[in-house]
Design a protein around this motif. Structure first.
Motif, PDB file in Angstrom:
ATOM      1  N   ASP A  78      -4.497   4.608  -8.369  1.00 44.89           N
ATOM      2  CA  ASP A  78      -4.358   3.191  -8.716  1.00 44.89           C
ATOM      3  C   ASP A  78      -5.348   2.323  -7.927  1.00 44.89           C
ATOM      4  OD1 ASP A  78      -2.374   3.747 -10.533  1.00 44.89           O
ATOM      5  OD2 ASP A  78      -0.732   3.215  -9.171  1.00 44.89           O
ATOM      6  N   ARG A 111       3.320   2.000  -1.699  1.00 44.83           N
ATOM      7  CA  ARG A 111       3.700   2.437  -3.047  1.00 44.83           C
ATOM      8  C   ARG A 111       2.507   2.655  -3.972  1.00 44.83           C
ATOM      9  NH1 ARG A 111       8.306  -1.809  -2.869  1.00 44.83           N
ATOM     10  NH2 ARG A 111       9.979  -0.535  -2.018  1.00 44.83           N
ATOM     11  N   MET A 112       1.327   2.393  -3.488  1.00 39.53           N
ATOM     12  CA  MET A 112       0.140   2.513  -4.333  1.00 39.53           C
ATOM     13  C   MET A 112      -0.477   3.899  -4.173  1.00 39.53           C
ATOM     14  SD  MET A 112      -3.302   0.196  -4.390  1.00 39.53           S
ATOM     15  CE  MET A 112      -2.544  -1.135  -5.295  1.00 39.53           C
ATOM     16  N   MET A 168       0.814  -1.181   0.000  1.00 41.05           N
ATOM     17  CA  MET A 168       0.000   0.000   0.000  1.00 41.05           C
ATOM     18  C   MET A 168       0.864   1.253   0.000  1.00 41.05           C
ATOM     19  SD  MET A 168      -3.056   0.989   2.525  1.00 41.05           S
ATOM     20  CE  MET A 168      -3.578   2.659   2.622  1.00 41.05           C
ATOM     21  N   ARG A 192      -2.875 -10.735   2.356  1.00 42.15           N
ATOM     22  CA  ARG A 192      -1.497 -10.925   1.889  1.00 42.15           C
ATOM     23  C   ARG A 192      -0.983  -9.610   1.309  1.00 42.15           C
ATOM     24  NH1 ARG A 192      -1.712 -12.177  -3.717  1.00 42.15           N
ATOM     25  NH2 ARG A 192      -3.838 -12.584  -4.322  1.00 42.15           N
ATOM     26  N   PRO A 193       0.289  -9.370   1.453  1.00 39.21           N
ATOM     27  CA  PRO A 193       0.880  -8.125   0.955  1.00 39.21           C
ATOM     28  C   PRO A 193       0.705  -7.978  -0.558  1.00 39.21           C
ATOM     29  CG  PRO A 193       2.410  -9.266   2.411  1.00 39.21           C
ATOM     30  CD  PRO A 193       1.264 -10.206   2.149  1.00 39.21           C
ATOM     31  N   GLY A 194       0.453  -6.764  -0.972  1.00 39.92           N
ATOM     32  CA  GLY A 194       0.366  -6.469  -2.394  1.00 39.92           C
ATOM     33  C   GLY A 194      -0.991  -6.703  -3.023  1.00 39.92           C
ATOM     34  N   ALA A 195      -1.965  -7.140  -2.245  1.00 43.69           N
ATOM     35  CA  ALA A 195      -3.270  -7.487  -2.817  1.00 43.69           C
ATOM     36  C   ALA A 195      -4.397  -6.591  -2.309  1.00 43.69           C
ATOM     37  CB  ALA A 195      -3.598  -8.941  -2.509  1.00 43.69           C
ATOM     38  N   HIS A 239      -7.122  -5.472  -5.035  1.00 51.20           N
ATOM     39  CA  HIS A 239      -7.854  -6.629  -5.538  1.00 51.20           C
ATOM     40  C   HIS A 239      -8.736  -7.223  -4.437  1.00 51.20           C
ATOM     41  CE1 HIS A 239      -8.724 -10.139  -7.976  1.00 51.20           C
ATOM     42  NE2 HIS A 239      -8.349 -10.906  -6.971  1.00 51.20           N
ATOM     43  N   SER A 276      -9.033 -13.978  -2.327  1.00 51.25           N
ATOM     44  CA  SER A 276      -8.400 -12.727  -1.905  1.00 51.25           C
ATOM     45  C   SER A 276      -9.313 -11.884  -1.034  1.00 51.25           C
ATOM     46  CB  SER A 276      -7.966 -11.903  -3.117  1.00 51.25           C
ATOM     47  OG  SER A 276      -6.954 -12.565  -3.817  1.00 51.25           O
TER      48      SER A 276
END
Length: 90
Positions: free
Chosen positions: A8, A3-4, A1, A51-54, A57, A46
């Protein structure tokens, strides 16, 4: 998060839900006219797993699951609505 960007994140969530909203609205009218139908949404693990990065989504899929519950309540018994996922093993 970290970097998002908001753009986005919002783009991912909005992009996934906008299509579902518009198609559902159009199809519900048709199903009501016919007196029957079924709506099935394809979600993802999901929505439940962290989980990291999701984050975008996962948020979109969790929103889809909630959306499906509300559509089911509004559609009534003549139009079943399901949202979920299947775990397939090879």
């Amino acid at each position: 998060m970290a970097r998002m960007s908001w753009e986005d994140f919002a783009g991912k969530v909005t992009g996934e839900l906008a299509g579902v909203f518009h198609i559902t609205r159009r199809m519900l009218d048709r199903m009501r006219e016919q007196g029957n139908g079924r709506i099935v949404y394809v979600s993802s693990l999901s929505a439940e797993l962290v989980r990291p990065g999701a984050i975008a989504h996962a948020t979109a899929k969790a929103a889809l699951n909630t959306f499906a519950q509300h559509v089911a309540a509004e559609a009534g018994a003549c139009i079943p609505v399901d949202a979920g996922f299947r775990v397939l093993s090879g």
